[in-house]
Design an enzyme around this catalytic site. Sequence first.
Site, mmCIF file in Angstrom:
data_model
loop_
_atom_site.group_PDB
_atom_site.id
_atom_site.type_symbol
_atom_site.label_atom_id
_atom_site.label_comp_id
_atom_site.label_asym_id
_atom_site.label_seq_id
_atom_site.Cartn_x
_atom_site.Cartn_y
_atom_site.Cartn_z
ATOM 1 N N GLN A 1 1.060 -1.165 0.006
ATOM 2 C CA GLN A 1 0.007 -0.540 0.166
ATOM 3 C C GLN A 1 0.962 1.402 -0.308
ATOM 4 O OE1 GLN A 1 -2.180 2.450 -0.774
ATOM 5 N NE2 GLN A 1 -3.527 0.858 0.601
ATOM 6 N N ARG B 1 0.023 4.742 0.830
ATOM 7 C CA ARG B 1 -0.407 5.402 1.061
ATOM 8 C C ARG B 1 -0.438 5.312 2.109
ATOM 9 N NH1 ARG B 1 -7.338 7.191 0.812
ATOM 10 N NH2 ARG B 1 -7.311 9.074 2.227
ATOM 11 N N SER C 1 -21.596 6.452 5.814
ATOM 12 C CA SER C 1 -22.472 6.372 4.158
ATOM 13 C C SER C 1 -22.435 4.489 4.240
ATOM 14 C CB SER C 1 -20.952 6.529 2.960
ATOM 15 O OG SER C 1 -22.110 6.081 2.092
ATOM 16 N N GLU D 1 -8.541 0.305 0.661
ATOM 17 C CA GLU D 1 -8.294 -0.184 2.129
ATOM 18 C C GLU D 1 -9.546 1.000 3.249
ATOM 19 O OE1 GLU D 1 -4.199 0.362 5.044
ATOM 20 O OE2 GLU D 1 -4.176 -0.033 3.151
ATOM 21 N N ARG D 2 -9.876 2.336 2.475
ATOM 22 C CA ARG D 2 -10.347 3.042 2.413
ATOM 23 C C ARG D 2 -11.236 2.108 3.179
ATOM 24 N NH1 ARG D 2 -12.388 6.586 -0.448
ATOM 25 N NH2 ARG D 2 -12.637 7.541 0.840
ATOM 26 N N ARG D 3 -11.808 1.640 2.098
ATOM 27 C CA ARG D 3 -13.526 0.972 2.316
ATOM 28 C C ARG D 3 -13.809 -0.029 3.926
ATOM 29 N NH1 ARG D 3 -14.040 -1.480 -2.346
ATOM 30 N NH2 ARG D 3 -12.345 -0.485 -3.136
ATOM 31 N N GLU E 1 -4.517 2.038 -8.371
ATOM 32 C CA GLU E 1 -6.096 2.323 -7.504
ATOM 33 C C GLU E 1 -5.751 3.531 -7.010
ATOM 34 O OE1 GLU E 1 -9.320 1.005 -4.093
ATOM 35 O OE2 GLU E 1 -6.412 0.510 -3.988
ATOM 36 N N ASN E 2 -4.810 3.945 -6.313
ATOM 37 C CA ASN E 2 -4.498 5.349 -5.743
ATOM 38 C C ASN E 2 -4.384 6.616 -6.978
ATOM 39 O OD1 ASN E 2 -4.627 5.000 -2.698
ATOM 40 N ND2 ASN E 2 -3.348 3.286 -3.408
ATOM 41 N N ARG F 1 -7.807 7.180 -8.410
ATOM 42 C CA ARG F 1 -8.796 7.428 -6.933
ATOM 43 C C ARG F 1 -8.097 9.490 -6.872
ATOM 44 N NH1 ARG F 1 -12.825 5.076 -4.939
ATOM 45 N NH2 ARG F 1 -12.445 5.947 -3.050
#
Length: 334
Positions: free
Chosen positions: A75, A77, A91, A116-118, A149-150, A153
């Site tokens: 990862q 991030r 949400s 990872e955020r999810r 992905e990062n 996004r």
Amino acid sequence: MSKKRRLGRGLAELLAVEPETKQPEPADATGKPDLKIADTPGPVSERESELPADQPQEGDLLELAVDEIQDNPFQPRRIFHEAEIASLAESLKAHDILQPILVRRVKDKYQLISGERRLRAAIKAGWSTIAARLRIADDRLVAELAIVENLQRKDLNPIEKALSFRRYLDEHKCTQEDLAGRLKIDRSTIANLMRLLELPDPVLDAIRNENISAGHARALLPLDNDRQQVVFCTRIQKESLSVRDTEELVQQKILEEDGTPQPTPPRRRTSTVNRQVADLEQELRMALGTKVEIRQSRSGRGRIVIHFSNNGEFERLRKLLHADPATTADRKAG
């Protein structure tokens, strides 16, 4: 999820290279919640990533315990905005998860690939399980998917992106051209971001915290030492300097150190000359993929300094500068 300036004619012929188009840089976020995710195992080869027939297969939708999903060791991030995670958690409570996270099987465990955020939001929301889709992937593919992905996004700040590129190049012993081809982005994007890592830590921190932009940071690269770069970084923040202001001040500082008499009125002409030199520096940096400095005296004489970090980088630049124009054009066309 899918994997997803132009030099003047004379200069392009001199360098025997046609620079690539610069891509816009993604935005970033700040803040990081303290969430615990299971430890991760060692590297996984492509063969080890294959699944036995009696195990869940690629594409299967699973319901996994959130505390048993291992972190993605690739990862890129490192900064997660706590407010973002909290908002996403609310949400999830209201609408459930719309897109499963992506995982792979590592021995008898499941390891996160993307989402990872999810996953963090699910943990914050108090969920015990989360929907996950299974993917067969070795370490190299997982690293690429995490970066892509990062980038797509726009979650990474410039330093996180630069560090993720450097780690990938070091681990897989490949060139910037190789990585650019696999990620489907321009090599100049990778080169320009990785050059930011030459800056001292206080400047890197200012970029991470969004106190200065990556454009400001690149304008500081021609300065000779870390102390000057930190001083200019502080000045950018105190005086709210634009990138163009910073480039002109840096060029003036370089001329002073070379013993060049200070420019006299009319100021407009001097500003134009400094801007032309700064623009040419940027063109050369994009063409060569490394730090380039142009130092020009008032008489018009000067020098071009091309930086390299190791023998491999020197050899790459040597080949680039000595390349036959027709050969270079053929290679780019291919």
